[in-house]
Structure formats: C-alpha cells, structure tokens
Design an enzyme around this catalytic site. Structure first.
Site, PDB file in Angstrom:
ATOM      1  N   GLY A 116       0.751  -1.136  -0.006  1.00 55.65           N
ATOM      2  CA  GLY A 116      -0.033   0.010  -0.158  1.00 55.65           C
ATOM      3  C   GLY A 116       0.714   1.296  -0.120  1.00 55.65           C
ATOM      4  N   GLU A 154       1.982   1.404 -11.042  1.00 51.29           N
ATOM      5  CA  GLU A 154       3.335   1.135 -10.746  1.00 51.29           C
ATOM      6  C   GLU A 154       4.029   2.354 -11.511  1.00 51.29           C
ATOM      7  OE1 GLU A 154       5.587  -2.370  -9.677  1.00 51.29           O
ATOM      8  OE2 GLU A 154       3.779  -3.489  -9.928  1.00 51.29           O
TER       9      GLU A 154
END
Length: 381
Positions: free
Chosen positions: A124, A363
């Site tokens: 997270g 990402e």
C-alpha cells in the site's frame, strides 16, 4: 546466457504454460465477468513455486532470478493478464519489500507463508489524493510508546481486501519530506484495519483492487521494516523491480494478442482467401512482432541488470514504458484484425485490449516513466 540457464528457462516456461492452460484458461471469462479473485488458484500456484520465485530457498522460496521470474509472468499473462498482475504484485511488491528490507526475524516469519502461497500479499502506497505525488500522503502513523497508531486510507491496492498481510507505507514525519515516511507489515485482522470499496474495473477484473482503511490501527514498533523514515526510499527501490514485472506483464499480454491475431488471420476468409494474405493485415502483424521483440529485449536486459545487482532505475522505466505502450498498440491492432469478432467476448482479444491499458498506469504512469528516464539520462550533464 549459457546452455544450462536456457534449459532451466525452458523448463520454467513449460511449467508456467502448462499451469496456465490447465488451471487458468478454462475460467478466464468466468472470473472476468463477475470480478472474481480466485484465491484458491494462488494457493495452488505456491506449490509450483510461482508465489516466491525470487525468495531464497532457506526462506521457503524457489530461489530463482529475474529471468525466470519474467518468464513466469509472461507465460501466465499470455492467458490472463489479471492473474499475471496479481502474481506480479504479490512477488515484486509485498514479498520483495520484506525480502529486501526486513530484518531476519520478519523474513523468517513472513516469507515462507508468502512464498508457499499460504498467504497472499498486498502493498500500500497510493492514496485517494496521492498517486504519483506520494510525498503528500495523508495516511499517518503517530508514535504511542512501543506502538504506532495509523489513521487514513490507501486505494487502488491489489489484494487490498483478500491479502493476508500488507506492507504499508505511511507518513511518520513532515509532509513532502522523503525521509518522513515509514514502512510497516500489517496482518489482516489487526484491529482498526479493514477493507473498503472493491473497485469495479475496465480490465484486470480477476485481480482484486480495493481500498484499505485504517482507523486508530495500533501496530507494534517491531512491525516496522527498517528504520523510521526509510519507507519512501525503500519504496522507490521496490518500484524499480516492480516496473520489470509490469513490463513482463505487458509483454505477455502483447504476445497473447499477437498469437491470437496470427491464428485468426490464417483462418478468416475474405474475398476467397485468408486475410493474412492481405498486405494491410500482414503489415500489422509485422509491426506487432517487431514491437514484441523490442519489448522483450528491454525487459530481459533490465532483468539481467537486476540479477547482477546493478542500478536498474533507467532500464526498468524504459522497459515498462515501451512494453506497456506496445501492449496497448498491439491489442488495439488485434481488435482491428479481428474486425467485428474482436469486439465480442467470444474471442480473447477484447480482454487483452481491456487489460493492456492498466499497464500504462500501474506502478507509475507512462508520463512518470518518461520523467524517470529523462532525469537519469540528464544526471551529471
């Protein structure tokens, strides 16, 4: 690569391909339609070593390198990008963060469970207000004796609801201070930690994406990874490897869309011949094949540098940027080659098309990759 490494890669390729054909392909659209995250599949994958590819054997993992890891992700993603994404997030984010930065007690406690597939991992960093701008995160951990009290939320978290353990990066210092964030390992069931909304997504629907909420969640200081203030620096290093994962995921999706297109173009008849005979189609296939070759060279080079312990910031960003954009282009062309059939769910390319887009976002967006690349090439100039 020497002959022994190539033979080993071939065995891993065949193992991952057989697994995907036997246990994933029969359920791809079933899981996609209802956004089902098949936790039982990941427990099974642990027996094959796919959940701890990079974890050394003494921690219960397969003890392999990035070339093998890329191969596993690529083969699975040729069948289902959702499952490839979840395998990548489990391995390269949660598990690799613990492997790279945790102390020995933490490694021996968590890595065997993660590598075996007994536990599924989450990671997270992203919040509703902070994606690329992680320095402004609002999820805060305040020291209270031997504990930290965490308040806030994380969103767009892979396995945010079903993960058995999460590596969480939270603010322990001042806003915008890169040394003001710390990483914690938090187990599912910890009081004050619960899942929030599960996202209803365009693609990657069988890979769970959910919110994690922390309401006065007390975590003992022993659950911190490294020292206070190291969380952001750790995360940037983890994302370097994670981008290789997304590049491999993109490569697999691109190959899946391409192979489906080659097959269809040879079978589909128009004007008395296979459409592969038409230059408009054959040139699309040529472009697709070339982009795949270029993507694979970048991904494999980044993996080789990672295995050698070299800095991969630039190469992993290049691989992720190029391969993800190529996957979108290739899956778009795959739809076009299939024509009307490409737009319906009876053929696999519409799912590759939906899944591919996430690779340009997760990402680090393509724009962030270009920022990383440009900064790296301009250093010292």
């Amino acid at each position: 690569m020497n002959v022994e490494i190539l033979e080993n890669l071939q065995l891993i390729k065949e193992s991952a391909r057989d697994f995907a054909e036997s246990y994933i392909r029969p359920h791809v659209m079933e899981w996609d339609e209802v956004s089902h995250f098949p936790t039982e599949l990941f427990h099974r994958m642990g027996h094959y070593g796919f959940m701890g590819v990079l974890v050394p054997e003494h921690y219960g993992g397969a003890g392999l390198g990035y070339q093998e890891y890329i191969t596993v992700i690529e083969e699975i993603s040729q069948v289902c990008g959702s499952i490839g994404l979840s395998v990548a997030a489990h391995n390269s984010l949660c598990t690799n963060h613990i492997l790279s930065f945790a102390n020995e007690e933490q490694k021996h406690h968590y890595l065997p469970k993660l590598a075996s597939g007994e536990w599924i991992g989450a990671w997270g960093l992203t919040e509703p207000n902070t994606g690329s701008d992680a320095g402004r995160m609002k999820c805060v951990a305040e020291r209270d004796g031997d504990y930290y009290v965490i308040n806030g939320s994380k969103n767009f978290i892979t396995h945010g609801a079903s993960g058995d353990v999460a590596v969480l990066i939270v603010r322990t210092g001042e806003l915008l201070d890169s040394h003001g964030m710390s990483a914690f390992i938090i187990e599912q069931g910890t009081p004050g930690f619960h899942a929030g909304k599960k996202e209803n997504k365009l693609g990657m629907r069988a890979s769970e994406t959910a919110e994690m909420i922390f309401d006065s969640c007390r975590v003992h200081k022993s659950q911190m990874i490294g020292e206070e203030g190291e969380g952001f620096i750790q995360s940037m290093k983890i994302l370097d490897g994670g981008r290789i994962s997304i590049a491999a995921l993109s490569l697999g999706i691109a190959k899946g869309a391409y192979l489906a297109s080659v097959k269809y173009s040879k079978e589909r008849q128009q004007f008395g011949q296979a459409i592969s005979n038409f230059q408009a189609i054959s040139f699309k296939l040529a472009d697709m094949a070339t982009k795949i070759e270029a993507s694979e060279l970048l991904v494999r080079k980044a993996g080789a540098l990672k295995d050698e312990g070299q800095n991969v910031t630039k190469l992993s960003a290049m691989a992720k940027y190029f391969a993800s954009e190529a996957a979108v282009e290739i899956s778009t062309d795959a739809i076009q080659i299939h024509g009307g059939y490409g737009y319906i769910k009876d053929f696999p390319v519409e799912k590759f098309y939906r899944d591919a887009k996430l690779c340009t976002i997760g990402e680090g967006t393509s724009e962030i990759q270009k920022l990383v690349i440009s900064r790296e090439i301009l250093k010292g100039r």
